[in-house]
Each structure stands twice: as C-alpha cells, then as structure tokens.
Design an enzyme around this catalytic site. Structure first.
Site, short mmCIF file in Angstrom:
data_model
loop_
_atom_site.label_atom_id
_atom_site.label_comp_id
_atom_site.label_asym_id
_atom_site.label_seq_id
_atom_site.Cartn_x
_atom_site.Cartn_y
_atom_site.Cartn_z
N SER A 405 0.81 -1.21 0.00
CA SER A 405 0.00 0.00 0.00
C SER A 405 0.85 1.27 0.00
O SER A 405 1.56 1.53 -0.96
CB SER A 405 -0.96 -0.06 1.19
OG SER A 405 -2.01 0.85 1.04
N LYS A 430 -0.58 -4.22 -3.33
CA LYS A 430 -1.89 -3.66 -2.99
C LYS A 430 -1.96 -2.24 -3.54
O LYS A 430 -1.54 -1.27 -2.92
CB LYS A 430 -2.12 -3.63 -1.48
CG LYS A 430 -3.50 -3.06 -1.12
CD LYS A 430 -3.70 -2.99 0.38
CE LYS A 430 -5.06 -2.40 0.69
NZ LYS A 430 -5.14 -0.98 0.31
#
EC number: 3.4.21.102
Length: 517
Positions: A405, A430
């Site tokens: 992320s 992600k």
C-alpha cells in the site's frame, strides 16, 4: 427523476430519501439521500487549505489515511480520491441529483433497527464511491432490498451485522469492509500515533493465555516504573485478568491523562504465591507511538576513511511518520552521515498523505509521486510543487513481500524518479485506495474508491514492485570477505541482516562511482 421501491408489509417503515449522510427524524422514519454517480460533475482537488470530514486512505491491516490535504507542495489530487470527500470539494448540483426513495419494514427488535440504519448508510456510501461502478456486476439497489428482507426477522444485532457484512462480501473486494466501534477506536490510535495511557505493550502468551509484557515505550510511565519485558500482568484496578484478552486489557490501561491505574505484575521468576507479585500505581499520560527507529552504521571506505550510513526503519505510515523521519534525518545529517538505507520491509501501509509527505523529504522539484485511477477509469497524477529534499545523499530502499500500500507508493515514487535503488524482494501488490467513514453507530466503513499506479505508470495491484537487486544467499556469497568486514562492524544487530549488507554494498558502489541516487 425519482425512483421508488416499496415492499408491502403492514408494519412501520424506514423511508430513505437522497442525502450524503443519514440524519434522523422522528421514529420510525429515517431519511437518506444518494446522488446518482453518473450525473455528478467532476470532482477536482481543492486548494491545500481545504479540509473535509471524510478521510481517504491507503489501507492494509486496519490503517487509515487522512484526505484533508496532501500539503502545499502537492497538486492535482485525483478525482478518484476526491470522490470520497464532502460537498466542500465535490460540486453537486441539485439539478443533477436523482431522488431515490426506498421503503422498508422496521424490525421489532430495537437493536436490529439500529443495524438497519447502518446498513442503509453503508449501502449509500458504497453506491456513491465504490471504485467498481458495476458493483461486481450486480444490481446494488436490489442488493439492499434483499439484505433488508433477510435482516427483518432477526432478533440480535450480531446476526444483523452478519447480513450486512455478507452484503459487502458480494462486492468481491476484501478491502471494502465494516469494523466494529471498538476496532475503529484501536484503528484510530494506530493512525494518530498518540494515545492516553501508560505506555505498556502486552500480548497473550499462546500456550497459557496469560498476559505478558512485551515492551515499554521509552520515557513512558511504565518505563519509569521499571516494568520489564516478560513480566506477567495479573490484575488491573483490583480486577483479575483470567480469561481477559490483550485488547480488553489494553482498554483498561488507557484513560484520561492525570488519572491513575493500579496494576499487579508477576516477575519472570516469580512463584504462584503472592510473594512473587508486586503492585504498581501508574499515572496515565500522553503516549507518542513513533513509527521510526534509526541507527548510524560506521564503515571503512576502500581508501581507509571512516564513513557513516544512516539506517531508518519505518514501520507504519501514521500521522507523525513524515515529521519523525525528518527529525531523524536532520539528526543524522548533523553527524555527517553520507548515505542512507530506508527500510520499508513488513510495513503494511497507512496514511496515503504520510507516504506522500515522506517522499517529499527525499525529492526535489515538481515530480509526480503517484497516479490514481477513479471509478470512471480516469487517470490523474499527484505532483509535488517546488519540492526541496532534506538530503541528496545516496539512498537505498529495502522492500519485501510485507511492504504494501503506502509503502509501495513511497518505494515507487523514489524509484521511478531515479532517487533510490530498491533492494530486497517483490512487494505485496496492494494498489488500492480506501476511504474510511465513521458511521452513526460508531462503527466504520472502508470503501475502495480508487486504484493507483507508480509514476512510470506501472501496475502495482496484485503485481507488486520488483526490486533492482534481490538480497539472496547467493548475493551475500558473491561479496568478498574484505567487503563484509568493512560493513556493520559496530552495529551487530544489523550485521546479521543480509539485506542491509547488500544495501551497503550498493551504496559503496554508488559512492565509488561518484553517483548520487
């Protein structure tokens, strides 16, 4: 234009009209409104002064991202992100709004009625902002009707929440989810980087279930009281902790600054008798949870000079991450550090804004930090404005399969702009951004609102970022004994870290070539 769906039951009804956030009117009526996504005018980034109540996040393992403003140096926050913010940024025209009225039977169980309200609130937020406009190829309006009918005969809140979560699962996105009020409070503590308590980390011992002290935050009340790792926590304010989990115990330790909590601890070698137990009265205080740890690694250059490498490990992207890192780098610059290793391994992500702010500590100019893709497929850049790096010394970034992320946003920004070499293993992959909104019952809803690409427009989601150099056993074996001896001689914990050794080798190569990353 108005769309009406009514279910025929001779019972009081919940009635929903268009609004962004539900608001209550006399029972049994609740009004809810939702703007038609296809008739919205484009949402553009506001100035850096704009703040909103809705927050936008890059999230993994329960972390939050503030969407108020990326900062004065950032420009062009994508519409994909802005779609989640309030009307102070998105300009919705009443003429473009579609009215949606839905009538449903109110449950006879009061606690189920509360969940019905939460259901509609969550449904509306997803209807407006979810990144997939097909909702995983299903009729989202019908899904609300179906779930409400399934929820109606239930008699417990837990069963009703189960139906709500089942509805969310049909979206096919594990990152769009609901968390409980208690989980949300813990989640906020992690993202804010501050709490009010005693500074004690505890965990349940898997074999016995006993609560054991893992560590104390330096300078905290627990640290000042001389509490040690491995001690067993057996009582809080006179309440024995048999069968109490670590989260429940942590809640009991937290409290308003200035208040006190009395705990009982059993020493590592203590017996089962009271003689092995001591009582400690602790004042509660503000506890800062810094995600940064750092060290200076001295080594000898080929020409015999002493050189220093600054090692900075970032464990999460909390609100304090950028300022804490800036302080750490400034301190090492004052100690004549000539190169840096930024360790993002096993960092699951956090605040998008924090990731972008950290990137700006290492970059100059008007560089693109990341691209976002909104629900309509529009790709937009997020750029710096006249950035000024804290240091221009060579930089290596360590990544692995646990880097996700916001870690991938930062690694991609530094790599694609030519600022850093990536060492380690391929990242998690992600590439999604979530909004998180606190609902009326205190729970919170995460909704995936956008995807992102690296500055070179490389796909990240489910792909990850490949490092320039992998730190494998073969790589370590290729380094000469003389090279290894010059590295980490006075930092034994880092001396055993193969990726740090490889990173130092890459930095030495850069220095010998006279090249700044």
């Amino acid at each position: 234009m108005e769309k009406i769906v009514t279910l025929n039951h001779d019972l009081p009804l919940l009635h929903f009209l268009n609004s962004r956030k539900p608001f209550s009117i006399p029972s049994p009526i609740l009004r809810f409104s939702s703007f038609n996504r296809r008739k919205k005018r484009p949402c553009l980034a506001s100035s850096s002064e704009t703040e909103t109540k809705t927050v936008t996040v890059s999230e993994s393992h329960g972390v939050i991202v503030d969407n108020c403003t990326v900062g004065r140096r950032l420009l062009g926050l994508a519409a994909a992100v802005a779609v989640a913010v309030s009307s102070s940024i998105c300009c919705d025209s009443p003429a473009l709004a579609e009215s949606l009225t839905i009538a449903f039977p109110v449950s006879r169980a009061r606690e189920v009625t509360t969940v019905q309200r939460t259901l509609v609130e969550a449904w509306g937020l997803i209807r407006e902002t979810f990144v997939d406009p097909t909702f995983n190829h299903q009729d989202w309006d019908f899904k609300l009707q179906q779930t409400m009918l399934e929820m109606f005969p239930l008699r417990s809140a837990d069963a009703a929440y189960g139906k709500l979560k089942a509805m969310l699962s049909t979206l096919g996105d594990p990152f769009t989810r609901l968390i409980s009020p208690k989980e949300y409070q813990s989640f906020r503590i992690g993202s804010d980087g501050n709490l009010q308590g005693v500074g004690l980390f505890i965990n349940s011992e898997p074999r016995t279930g006993h609560l054991v002290v893992m560590s104390c935050i330096e300078g905290s009340p627990a640290d000042r009281a001389g509490i040690h790792e491995g001690e067993e926590l057996v009582e809080i304010n006179g309440e024995k902790l048999d069968g109490v989990d670590s989260e429940a115990a942590a809640q009991k330790l937290r409290g308003r600054v200035g208040t006190f909590v009395t705990i009982k601890l059993k020493s590592v070698n203590g017996s089962r008798t009271d003689s092995g137990i001591r009582e400690v009265k602790l004042p509660r205080d503000y506890i800062k949870l810094s995600p940064i740890s750092s060290a200076i690694i001295p080594h000898t250059t080929p020409d015999g000079r002493l050189a220093k490498t600054g090692y900075v490990k970032l464990t999460a992207f909390s609100q304090t991450a950028a300022s804490d890192m800036e302080n750490a780098v400034h301190e090492m610059e004052n100690q004549d550090v000539q190169s840096y290793i930024l360790d993002l391994r096993n960092n699951p992500g956090g605040l998008v804004k924090a990731g972008l702010d950290v990137a700006q500590l290492w970059l100059d100019g008007d560089e693109t930090l990341v691209y976002t893709i909104d629900r309509e497929g529009v790709t937009s850049p997020i750029n710096m404005i006249n950035g000024h790096a804290v240091t221009h010394d060579p930089l290596v970034v360590l990544v692995n399969e646990g880097s996700a992320s916001a870690s991938e946003i930062l690694a991609g920004a530094l790599h694609d702009n030519g600022r850093a070499i990536l060492v380690g293993n391929r990242t998690f992959g992600k590439g999604k951004i979530q909004s998180v909104t606190e609902l009326n019952d205190g729970s919170a809803l995460f909704v995936t609102v956008a995807k992102y690409l690296s500055p070179s427009l490389h796909e990240i989601d489910q792909v990850g970022i490949a490092p320039d150099v992998q730190c494998t056993t073969d790589m370590i074996d290729s380094l000469t004994d003389e090279t290894l001896k010059k590295m980490n001689s006075s930092v034994p914990l880092l001396d055993t870290d193969s990726c740090v050794v490889v990173a130092e080798h890459e930095l030495e190569t850069l220095r010998s070539n006279g090249t700044a990353s």
